[in-house]
Write a protein that holds these residues in place. Structure first.
Motif, PDB file in Angstrom:
ATOM      1  N   ARG A 326       0.810  -1.217   0.000  1.00 27.58           N
ATOM      2  CA  ARG A 326       0.000   0.000   0.000  1.00 27.58           C
ATOM      3  C   ARG A 326       0.840   1.263   0.000  1.00 27.58           C
ATOM      4  NH1 ARG A 326      -2.645  -3.343   3.593  1.00 27.58           N
ATOM      5  NH2 ARG A 326      -1.717  -2.293   5.393  1.00 27.58           N
ATOM      6  N   GLU A 327       2.135   1.151   0.330  1.00 26.84           N
ATOM      7  CA  GLU A 327       2.970   2.335   0.405  1.00 26.84           C
ATOM      8  C   GLU A 327       3.383   2.844  -0.969  1.00 26.84           C
ATOM      9  OE1 GLU A 327       6.199   1.327   2.889  1.00 26.84           O
ATOM     10  OE2 GLU A 327       5.047   1.299   4.749  1.00 26.84           O
ATOM     11  N   LYS A 328       3.414   1.962  -1.961  1.00 25.74           N
ATOM     12  CA  LYS A 328       3.905   2.381  -3.261  1.00 25.74           C
ATOM     13  C   LYS A 328       2.800   2.461  -4.315  1.00 25.74           C
ATOM     14  CE  LYS A 328       5.200  -2.212  -4.994  1.00 25.74           C
ATOM     15  NZ  LYS A 328       4.528  -2.126  -6.293  1.00 25.74           N
ATOM     16  N   LYS A 329       1.555   2.172  -3.921  1.00 23.37           N
ATOM     17  CA  LYS A 329       0.468   2.208  -4.872  1.00 23.37           C
ATOM     18  C   LYS A 329       0.062   3.639  -5.227  1.00 23.37           C
ATOM     19  CE  LYS A 329      -0.420  -2.079  -5.699  1.00 23.37           C
ATOM     20  NZ  LYS A 329      -0.219  -2.574  -7.059  1.00 23.37           N
ATOM     21  N   LYS A 330      -0.291   3.814  -6.500  1.00 22.62           N
ATOM     22  CA  LYS A 330      -0.885   5.080  -6.900  1.00 22.62           C
ATOM     23  C   LYS A 330      -2.273   5.168  -6.276  1.00 22.62           C
ATOM     24  CE  LYS A 330       1.492   5.148 -11.374  1.00 22.62           C
ATOM     25  NZ  LYS A 330       1.306   5.107 -12.840  1.00 22.62           N
ATOM     26  N   GLU A 410       2.148  -7.065 -15.916  1.00 17.96           N
ATOM     27  CA  GLU A 410       3.408  -6.357 -16.138  1.00 17.96           C
ATOM     28  C   GLU A 410       3.485  -5.796 -17.552  1.00 17.96           C
ATOM     29  OE1 GLU A 410       8.259  -7.141 -16.075  1.00 17.96           O
ATOM     30  OE2 GLU A 410       6.889  -8.623 -15.201  1.00 17.96           O
ATOM     31  N   LEU A 411       3.025  -6.566 -18.517  1.00 18.82           N
ATOM     32  CA  LEU A 411       3.076  -6.120 -19.910  1.00 18.82           C
ATOM     33  C   LEU A 411       2.138  -4.939 -20.146  1.00 18.82           C
ATOM     34  CD1 LEU A 411       4.388  -6.759 -22.635  1.00 18.82           C
ATOM     35  CD2 LEU A 411       2.484  -8.307 -23.107  1.00 18.82           C
ATOM     36  N   ILE A 412       0.934  -4.997 -19.583  1.00 22.26           N
ATOM     37  CA  ILE A 412      -0.015  -3.891 -19.735  1.00 22.26           C
ATOM     38  C   ILE A 412       0.527  -2.635 -19.080  1.00 22.26           C
ATOM     39  CG2 ILE A 412      -2.296  -3.059 -19.043  1.00 22.26           C
ATOM     40  CD1 ILE A 412      -3.289  -5.943 -19.340  1.00 22.26           C
ATOM     41  N   SER A 457       2.021  -6.657  -6.435  1.00 18.66           N
ATOM     42  CA  SER A 457       3.349  -6.348  -5.912  1.00 18.66           C
ATOM     43  C   SER A 457       4.352  -5.956  -6.984  1.00 18.66           C
ATOM     44  CB  SER A 457       3.890  -7.550  -5.130  1.00 18.66           C
ATOM     45  OG  SER A 457       4.080  -8.653  -5.992  1.00 18.66           O
ATOM     46  N   ILE A 458       4.028  -6.155  -8.248  1.00 14.11           N
ATOM     47  CA  ILE A 458       5.013  -5.899  -9.303  1.00 14.11           C
ATOM     48  C   ILE A 458       4.752  -4.608 -10.065  1.00 14.11           C
ATOM     49  CG2 ILE A 458       5.495  -8.359  -9.605  1.00 14.11           C
ATOM     50  CD1 ILE A 458       3.710  -8.339 -12.068  1.00 14.11           C
ATOM     51  N   VAL A 459       3.589  -3.962  -9.846  1.00 16.37           N
ATOM     52  CA  VAL A 459       3.282  -2.716 -10.556  1.00 16.37           C
ATOM     53  C   VAL A 459       2.745  -1.697  -9.560  1.00 16.37           C
ATOM     54  CG1 VAL A 459       2.812  -3.815 -12.778  1.00 16.37           C
ATOM     55  CG2 VAL A 459       0.947  -3.509 -11.139  1.00 16.37           C
ATOM     56  N   GLU A 460       2.920  -0.428  -9.892  1.00 17.56           N
ATOM     57  CA  GLU A 460       2.354   0.635  -9.072  1.00 17.56           C
ATOM     58  C   GLU A 460       0.904   0.919  -9.442  1.00 17.56           C
ATOM     59  OE1 GLU A 460       4.696   4.121  -9.119  1.00 17.56           O
ATOM     60  OE2 GLU A 460       6.524   3.159  -8.408  1.00 17.56           O
ATOM     61  N   THR A 461       0.477   0.491 -10.611  1.00 16.82           N
ATOM     62  CA  THR A 461      -0.908   0.677 -11.021  1.00 16.82           C
ATOM     63  C   THR A 461      -1.829  -0.096 -10.081  1.00 16.82           C
ATOM     64  OG1 THR A 461      -0.228   0.875 -13.334  1.00 16.82           O
ATOM     65  CG2 THR A 461      -2.548   0.403 -12.917  1.00 16.82           C
ATOM     66  N   PRO A 462      -2.864   0.527  -9.557  1.00 15.31           N
ATOM     67  CA  PRO A 462      -3.772  -0.170  -8.636  1.00 15.31           C
ATOM     68  C   PRO A 462      -4.401  -1.406  -9.279  1.00 15.31           C
ATOM     69  CG  PRO A 462      -4.151   2.192  -8.559  1.00 15.31           C
ATOM     70  CD  PRO A 462      -3.220   1.953  -9.699  1.00 15.31           C
ATOM     71  N   ILE A 463      -4.503  -2.467  -8.490  1.00 13.62           N
ATOM     72  CA  ILE A 463      -5.129  -3.710  -8.931  1.00 13.62           C
ATOM     73  C   ILE A 463      -6.479  -3.842  -8.238  1.00 13.62           C
ATOM     74  CG2 ILE A 463      -4.962  -6.224  -8.997  1.00 13.62           C
ATOM     75  CD1 ILE A 463      -2.980  -4.863 -10.835  1.00 13.62           C
TER      76      ILE A 463
END
Length: 689
Positions: A326-330, A410-412, A457-463
């Motif tokens: 949660r610390e690195k999420k946009k 990751e690709l998206i 955990s691998i992207v900053e884009t919210p999931i």
């Protein structure tokens, strides 16, 4: 225009033996009469309480016989045997006069094509003009927007191009997320690297033979759940399945330990089927060596590298992976925003543009299969296209396994500009469920956790994720998982208040959605979904459960996309037939700008317009109802509108939908056929996740 509408509406009026706009349900054994029943009695039978003056008079005996004959007679010209893909491809490649070279169409110069005689298209301009259909009435959609039409001679509005003669600058394309050809080639050749995804999968033991133990554990958990005798024991089994994970899955973001296992790594063969989604033990990134990160990928320099016996380099991800999820999420906030659901087939870019004009705040693309994205299918990547008006836009993906989904994520994140990525874990379609994706994941909570944890955990884009209450009716399980979903790394969860088995046969269970919402962690936004069809529905759900972030609108937007306007303006819009026709015109304009203004683009726009009209006929104008608002499950008796166009728009006949399309896109080609994909006229069979 009014004369044309009046002429086309003759077949849908209720005078004489003409077929009514909407067929009345079968009468019960007690000979129930809609002409004598009260509004309360009609509503009890899920029938729309239409004002008596708009009901069609009871048909005579002769009329009934004629109507029965009409029902038995096949609808000619609407449903024919489809041509095979090979036959269609062969016809496209034929050098017929109608297939003019796109380069020559743009420049009107026969020498402009670089392929010359080797070009598979026709270069004879005069022959093309001789066979080209007549122009469609109206203005070229590109000219209307101040752009130069890229289709030139092949445009079906070519006569209006003189309005911008000499203007070669045009306007930049307002769409983004186009599929990069270099990326497509790497995917075709299995040379694409997924450094972050593979590193996280490795740390959780989800690569190589470690996947076998994980799969065995899922099977054990599933057996335990299937052996339960009641719903309570089923919920206990779910809890045990979530907690009984291998030690490697409980450790978050561990260091990559030395070399890989000594399992043999083989090149992955190209998938035989587009939709085949499998995962074999021992495969690491499809057998492709993880190479150094290129400048194109835009990732930071890795910290360390280790080599195994086969000299496979594993790049440890940057330090950002070590941060708490949660610390690195946009940041993204869904609270009180009008959310248009991702809709199969109809939720295309032109329809989303239309909903944005009518007041939608959040839009999401159609569901894309992860395997198709990773195979580089251009048609699947087209579902990720975004228009500049979509200021809060997400894409939805669907997959079966953590490695497939995380690599697609990751690709998206690398190739597209999106505000969030939604993982569909609720799609009820058989084709998806049979691949252990969509609703099938509700039976595998451990796999759900792995997919969300690795992806987030691998992207900053919210999931975000989208789920249903359960797979089987009466065995709800999201309430037992909701408190953990936020800790997995998801930013938001959308709960559709029905089970997979239930589909759309009953009303959504909003009480269950409220209960799940109140049990969710404070860092998880919960969005409700199901049967939102008026601003009163929206207000009720928000007031009954203030903790609910928002409501997702799906079929309600398909039937009446102006529902977003109604919610924002807090009113029931008694929209006229002319206003509805203007909305259809906007959709057609957006469609021609997206799919093209040539013959192929016109017919593609027509196809998606007809798919949408297979939903809109269910709308009953406010001024015709004795009780408002209309409920989404109401079936109307035979009735007619306040004018001919309104009567035409409420017809359930596919032939009448085609007539409406001809008002906007000209006559259909000879031999034209159409059958709705989702059979939405059955009222309870919608194929949206």
């Amino acid at each position: 225009m009014s004369d044309v509408v009046a002429e086309l509406a003759v077949d849908t009026s209720c005078e004489g033996d003409a077929k009514p706009a909407a067929q009345s349900p079968e009468k019960s054994a007690k000979q129930f009469s809609v002409y004598e029943a009260t509004s309360e009695e009609l509503i009890e039978r899920s029938m729309a309480p239409i004002k008596k003056e708009f009901l069609c008079p009871p048909p005579s005996r002769a009329g009934k016989q004629n109507e029965a004959a009409d029902v038995k007679a096949p609808q000619s010209g609407l449903v024919l045997e489809k041509k095979s893909k090979r036959q269609l491809k062969r016809e496209r490649r034929e050098k017929s006069a109608i297939n003019l070279c796109p380069q020559i169409a743009r420049t009107e110069d026969v020498n402009s094509c670089q392929y010359k005689e080797k070009c598979r298209f026709n270069h004879d301009i005069e022959a093309f003009k001789a066979q080209k259909p007549d122009d469609i009435e109206g203005q070229c959609p590109f000219v209307a927007s101040g752009m130069k039409c890229a289709y030139g001679l092949s445009c079906r509005f070519f006569g209006t191009h003189k309005d911008i003669a000499g203007n070669s600058a045009g306007e930049e394309n307002s769409e983004i997320n186009f599929f990069n050809k270099d990326t497509q080639r790497l995917l075709w050749k299995n040379k694409m690297t997924f450094i972050k995804a593979d590193a996280k999968l490795k740390s959780l033991g989800l690569l190589g033979h470690a996947k076998k133990s994980n799969a065995a554990e899922e099977n054990n958990a599933e057996k335990t759940q299937n052996g339960a005798n009641d719903a309570q024991s089923t919920d206990v089994a779910v809890d045990s399945a979530v907690s009984s994970e291998p030690l490697s899955e409980m450790i978050e973001d561990v260091e990559i330990p030395g070399p890989l296992e000594t399992a043999e790594v083989r090149p992955m063969k190209k998938a035989k089927s587009e939709d085949k989604e499998t995962s074999k033990p021992g495969d690491v990134n499809g057998g492709v060596k993880v190479e150094e990160e290129t400048e194109k990928n835009g990732h930071s320099t890795s910290k360390s590298e280790v080599e195994d016996e086969d000299s496979i380099k594993i790049v440890e991800t940057d330090a950002s992976l070590k941060l708490h999820l949660r610390e690195k999420k946009k940041l993204i906030d869904f609270r009180d925003k009008l959310y248009l659901a991702p809709l199969t087939t109809v939720g295309n870019l032109p329809f989303r543009r239309l909903c944005k004009v009518l007041g939608a705040d959040v839009t999401c693309g159609e569901m894309a299969m992860c395997t198709n994205l990773l195979q580089g299918q251009a048609s699947e990547w087209a579902l990720l296209r975004r228009h500049s008006s979509e200021d809060m836009f997400g894409v939805q993906i669907c997959g079966s396994f953590p490695d497939t989904v995380s690599r697609a994520v990751e690709l998206i994140d690398r190739e597209c500009t999106v505000d969030f990525i939604d993982i569909n874990m609720g799609c009820p379609i058989d084709m998806v469920v049979n691949k252990s994706a969509g609703s099938a994941l509700l039976n595998k909570p451990t796999r759900m956790k792995n997919i969300v944890e690795v992806s987030s955990s691998i992207v900053e884009t919210p999931i975000t994720i989208k789920v249903r209450t359960a797979f089987f009716e009466g065995k709800n399980r999201i309430d037992s998982l909701i408190s953990d979903i936020g800790n997995w790394g998801a930013t938001a969860v959308t709960i559709h208040g029905r089970s997979r088995q239930q589909r759309y046969s009953k009303s959504a269970d909003w009480d269950y959605i409220y209960r799940c919402t109140k049990n969710a962690s404070s860092n998880l936004q919960v969005i409700g979904n199901g049967d939102v069809y008026s601003y009163l529905d929206w207000n009720k759900h928000k007031s009954d459960c203030p903790e609910l972030s928002s409501c997702m609108i799906a079929r309600g937007a398909l039937i009446k996309p102006w529902i977003f306007t109604e919610i924002k303006e807090q009113r029931h819009w008694d929209i006229t037939s002319g206003e509805r026709l203007n909305i259809l015109k906007d959709f057609v304009r957006f469609g021609l700008q997206h799919w093209g203004s040539d013959t192929k683009g016109v017919e593609t726009t027509r196809h998606f317009l007809l798919e949408w009209l297979s939903y809109t006929f269910r709308y009953i104008p406010v001024g015709l109802l004795d009780v408002i608002p209309q409920q989404i499950n109401w079936r109307p008796p035979s009735y007619f509108g306040r004018d001919d166009l309104e009567t035409l728009m409420m017809s359930e006949s596919a032939g009448d939908w085609v007539r409406i399309s001809e008002l906007l896109l000209g006559k259909v080609p000879e031999g034209f056929t159409f059958a709705p994909k989702h059979k939405s006229n059955a009222y309870d069979r919608a194929e949206n996740g």
